[in-house]
Design an enzyme around this catalytic site. Structure first.
Site, PDB file in Angstrom:
ATOM      1  N   GLY A  12       1.271  -0.887   0.086  1.00 53.94           N
ATOM      2  CA  GLY A  12      -0.033   0.317   0.061  1.00 53.94           C
ATOM      3  C   GLY A  12       0.367   1.238   0.164  1.00 53.94           C
ATOM      4  O   GLY A  12       1.544   1.538   1.177  1.00 53.94           O
ATOM      5  N   ARG A  43      -0.290   0.982  -8.829  1.00 51.62           N
ATOM      6  CA  ARG A  43       0.143   2.334  -9.851  1.00 51.62           C
ATOM      7  C   ARG A  43       0.804   2.605 -10.932  1.00 51.62           C
ATOM      8  O   ARG A  43       2.064   2.629  -9.582  1.00 51.62           O
ATOM      9  CB  ARG A  43      -1.286   3.632  -9.543  1.00 51.62           C
ATOM     10  CG  ARG A  43      -2.420   3.781  -9.349  1.00 51.62           C
ATOM     11  CD  ARG A  43      -3.056   4.697  -9.154  1.00 51.62           C
ATOM     12  NE  ARG A  43      -2.456   5.880  -9.338  1.00 51.62           N
ATOM     13  CZ  ARG A  43      -2.860   7.072  -8.960  1.00 51.62           C
ATOM     14  NH1 ARG A  43      -4.008   7.096  -7.702  1.00 51.62           N
ATOM     15  NH2 ARG A  43      -2.544   8.159  -9.177  1.00 51.62           N
ATOM     16  N   LYS A 116      -6.964   0.978   9.939  1.00 50.70           N
ATOM     17  CA  LYS A 116      -7.736   1.949  11.377  1.00 50.70           C
ATOM     18  C   LYS A 116      -9.574   1.303  10.426  1.00 50.70           C
ATOM     19  O   LYS A 116      -9.932   2.392  10.313  1.00 50.70           O
ATOM     20  CB  LYS A 116      -7.745   3.267  11.724  1.00 50.70           C
ATOM     21  CG  LYS A 116      -6.675   2.911  11.886  1.00 50.70           C
ATOM     22  CD  LYS A 116      -5.707   4.511  12.042  1.00 50.70           C
ATOM     23  CE  LYS A 116      -4.937   4.858  13.656  1.00 50.70           C
ATOM     24  NZ  LYS A 116      -4.089   6.007  13.846  1.00 50.70           N
ATOM     25  N   GLY A 146      -2.550   5.796  16.303  1.00 47.57           N
ATOM     26  CA  GLY A 146      -2.583   6.389  17.180  1.00 47.57           C
ATOM     27  C   GLY A 146      -2.595   7.966  16.884  1.00 47.57           C
ATOM     28  O   GLY A 146      -2.491   7.928  15.435  1.00 47.57           O
ATOM     29  N   LYS A 201     -12.712   6.062  15.908  1.00 52.19           N
ATOM     30  CA  LYS A 201     -12.261   7.827  15.721  1.00 52.19           C
ATOM     31  C   LYS A 201     -12.700   8.150  14.949  1.00 52.19           C
ATOM     32  O   LYS A 201     -12.710   9.054  14.381  1.00 52.19           O
ATOM     33  CB  LYS A 201     -10.643   7.946  16.009  1.00 52.19           C
ATOM     34  CG  LYS A 201     -10.175   7.081  15.427  1.00 52.19           C
ATOM     35  CD  LYS A 201      -9.859   8.281  14.538  1.00 52.19           C
ATOM     36  CE  LYS A 201      -8.153   7.143  13.619  1.00 52.19           C
ATOM     37  NZ  LYS A 201      -7.690   8.180  12.076  1.00 52.19           N
ATOM     38  N   ASP A 254      -5.481   9.803  19.194  1.00 55.02           N
ATOM     39  CA  ASP A 254      -5.917   9.753  17.442  1.00 55.02           C
ATOM     40  C   ASP A 254      -7.359  10.493  17.741  1.00 55.02           C
ATOM     41  O   ASP A 254      -7.263  11.201  16.550  1.00 55.02           O
ATOM     42  CB  ASP A 254      -6.471   7.829  17.818  1.00 55.02           C
ATOM     43  CG  ASP A 254      -5.791   7.594  16.351  1.00 55.02           C
ATOM     44  OD1 ASP A 254      -5.146   8.536  15.250  1.00 55.02           O
ATOM     45  OD2 ASP A 254      -6.107   6.752  15.809  1.00 55.02           O
ATOM     46  N   SER A 264      -7.721  15.765   8.133  1.00 52.96           N
ATOM     47  CA  SER A 264      -8.091  14.676   8.517  1.00 52.96           C
ATOM     48  C   SER A 264      -9.143  13.909   7.501  1.00 52.96           C
ATOM     49  O   SER A 264      -9.898  15.027   7.127  1.00 52.96           O
ATOM     50  CB  SER A 264      -9.155  14.265   9.391  1.00 52.96           C
ATOM     51  OG  SER A 264      -9.605  13.943   9.838  1.00 52.96           O
TER      52      SER A 264
END
Length: 344
Positions: A12, A43, A116, A146, A201, A254, A264
Site C-alpha cells: 500500500g 499504480r 483503521k 495513534g 475515532k 488519535d 483528517s
C-alpha cells in the site's frame, strides 16, 4: 531479532504506507543500519515516481524519500523474503490483498497492520482477518495506531504512536525498528483496545465534520469528541480491551488528532455530509479512502451484537445510509436519555 539489515515489504503506497516506509528508513539511518524497504503500489505511475524521482507526488507532494525505499507493482516480489510485512491498504481490501500473497510470506515474518477499519461483511478486526488468512499466531501480529496524520510525520514533525502485540518482545522489536528523533513508539499488549480505538475515532471524526458542515461551533465538537470517547471505550471494553488503552495515544490521542485536523480525511468527509452531499457524492470528491464511511455499519452491527449502545455511531450510520435528514443530526448525535455523566 535484530534491527540491522532487515527486509521490509509494505503493501500500500498511499500517504500512510509511504510515510511509514520513510519512518523505517529514517530510523535505520539514525541507527546507522542497513534496511531494504519494498513498497508495493497498484499504480505504475506511483512506482515510477518513487523509483525515478524518490517522490510519491500523488500523496506526499514534493517530499523526498530515502534511497532505501524502492517501489514495485508486484506484491509477491515485495513480500518474498521479507522479515517484516506491513499492510496499509483500505480495510475492505485487506483480506484479498493478504490472500493474494499469503503463500509467499515467510512463516516467521512479523505482520504489521496500519489499517483503521473493520471488515464490513464480517465485522472483523484486522487482527482476526490476518489470523484467518495467514494462520497467523498472535505473537506475529502487530498493530500500529495513534495520532498519526501522515503528512505531518512525513515532514518529521514530532509524534508518538502505539505499537501493540500480545507478545511484548515482538512489539519491542517493531518499536525499535521505528523509533527515531521524530517518531516515538510506545508498546502495548492490548491489541483489541488499540484496534477499536483506531476504528471508532474515524466515525467520531465524521460526526465532528458533520457539525462543521452544519456551521456548529466548538461546544458541539467538544461534546461529540468527549461522548465519542465514551462510546469507543464502551465497545472496546465489551470486547475485552482495557479501558486505560482508550485514554492513551491509541484512543484519546488519535481521536483528538483526527477530529481536530484539516488533514483528517474523515473529518473532511463529514463536512461534506454536513453540507448536504450524499455518500456517492462524498466518495467521488475524496482523494483517499475515509475509513469511517465503510466501517460505520460494521461498528454499529458489532456493538449491537454485544449489547452496546453507540448513539453517535448510529447517527453517523444513518447519515451515510441516507436514512435521515441532515437537519436532524443535532438531536441524533446527542439525543440520549438524561443520566449521570460517569455511566458508560
Amino acid at each position: 531479532m535484530t534491527t540491522d539489515d532487515v527486509t521490509v515489504a509494505i503493501l500500500g503506497a498511499g500517504s500512510w504506507g509511504t510515510t511509514f516506509a520513510k519512518v523505517l528508513a529514517d530510523a535505520a539511518t539514525e541507527r546507522d543500519e542497513a534496511i531494504d524497504i519494498r513498497l508495493w503500489a497498484r499504480r505504475q505511475e506511483i512506482v515510477e515516481d518513487i523509483n525515478t524521482n524518490h517522490l510519491n507526488s500523488e500523496y506526499l507532494d514534493d517530499l523526498q524519500l530515502p534511497g532505501s525505499i524502492t517501489a514495485t507493482g508486484d506484491a509477491v516480489a515485495a513480500v518474498t523474503g521479507a522479515e517484516l510485512v506491513v499492510v496499509a491498504v483500505p480495510a475492505q481490501q485487506a483480506r484479498q490483498t493478504i490472500a493474494d500473497v499469503a503463500e509467499h510470506i515467510d512463516s516467521d515474518a512479523i505482520l504489521v497492520s496500519l489499517i483503521k477499519g473493520l471488515e464490513r461483511s464480517t465485522q472483523a478486526t484486522m487482527s482476526k482477518v490476518f489470523a484467518e488468512e495467514l494462520n497467523l499466531p498472535p505473537e506475529q501480529f502487530v498493530v500500529v495506531s495513534g495520532p498519526n496524520l501522515a503528512k505531518e510525520i512525513a515532514r518529521q514533525e514530532p509524534t508518538a504512536t502505539v505499537v501493540a502485540c500480545e507478545y511484548e518482545p515482538t512489539a519491542e522489536w517493531v518499536a525499535a525498528m521505528t523509533a527515531s528523533s521524530y517518531f516515538r513508539p510506545y508498546r502495548n499488549t492490548d491489541v483489541v483496545g488499540v484496534e477499536i480505538g483506531g476504528v471508532v475515532k474515524n466515525i467520531i471524526a465524521l460526526a465532528v465534520g458533520l457539525t462543521d458542515g452544519q456551521g456548529f461551533g466548538d461546544n458541539s465538537k467538544a461534546s461529540i469528541i468527549t461522548r465519542g470517547l465514551t462510546e469507543t471505550t464502551r465497545l472496546a471494553s465489551a470486547l475485552g480491551a482495557h479501558p486505560d488503552t482508550l485514554a492513551g495515544l491509541a484512543g484519546l490521542g488519535d481521536l483528538v488528532a483526527t477530529c481536530a485536523s484539516p488533514l483528517s480525511r474523515n473529518r473532511t468527509a463529514g463536512k461534506l455530509y454536513g453540507q448536504g452531499h450524499t455518500t456517492d457524492e462524498v466518495v467521488a470528491q475524496m482523494r483517499q479512502t475515509a475509513e469511517g464511511i465503510k466501517s460505520v455499519s460494521a461498528v454499529v452491527a458489532l456493538a449491537h451484537s454485544v449489547g452496546i449502545e453507540m448513539p453517535i455511531s448510529e447517527a453517523v450510520n444513518a447519515v451515510v445510509n441516507g436514512t435521515i435528514e441532515i437537519t436532524d443530526i443535532a438531536q441524533l448525535l446527542l439525543g440520549r436519555d438524561l443520566k449521570p455523566e460517569a455511566r458508560l
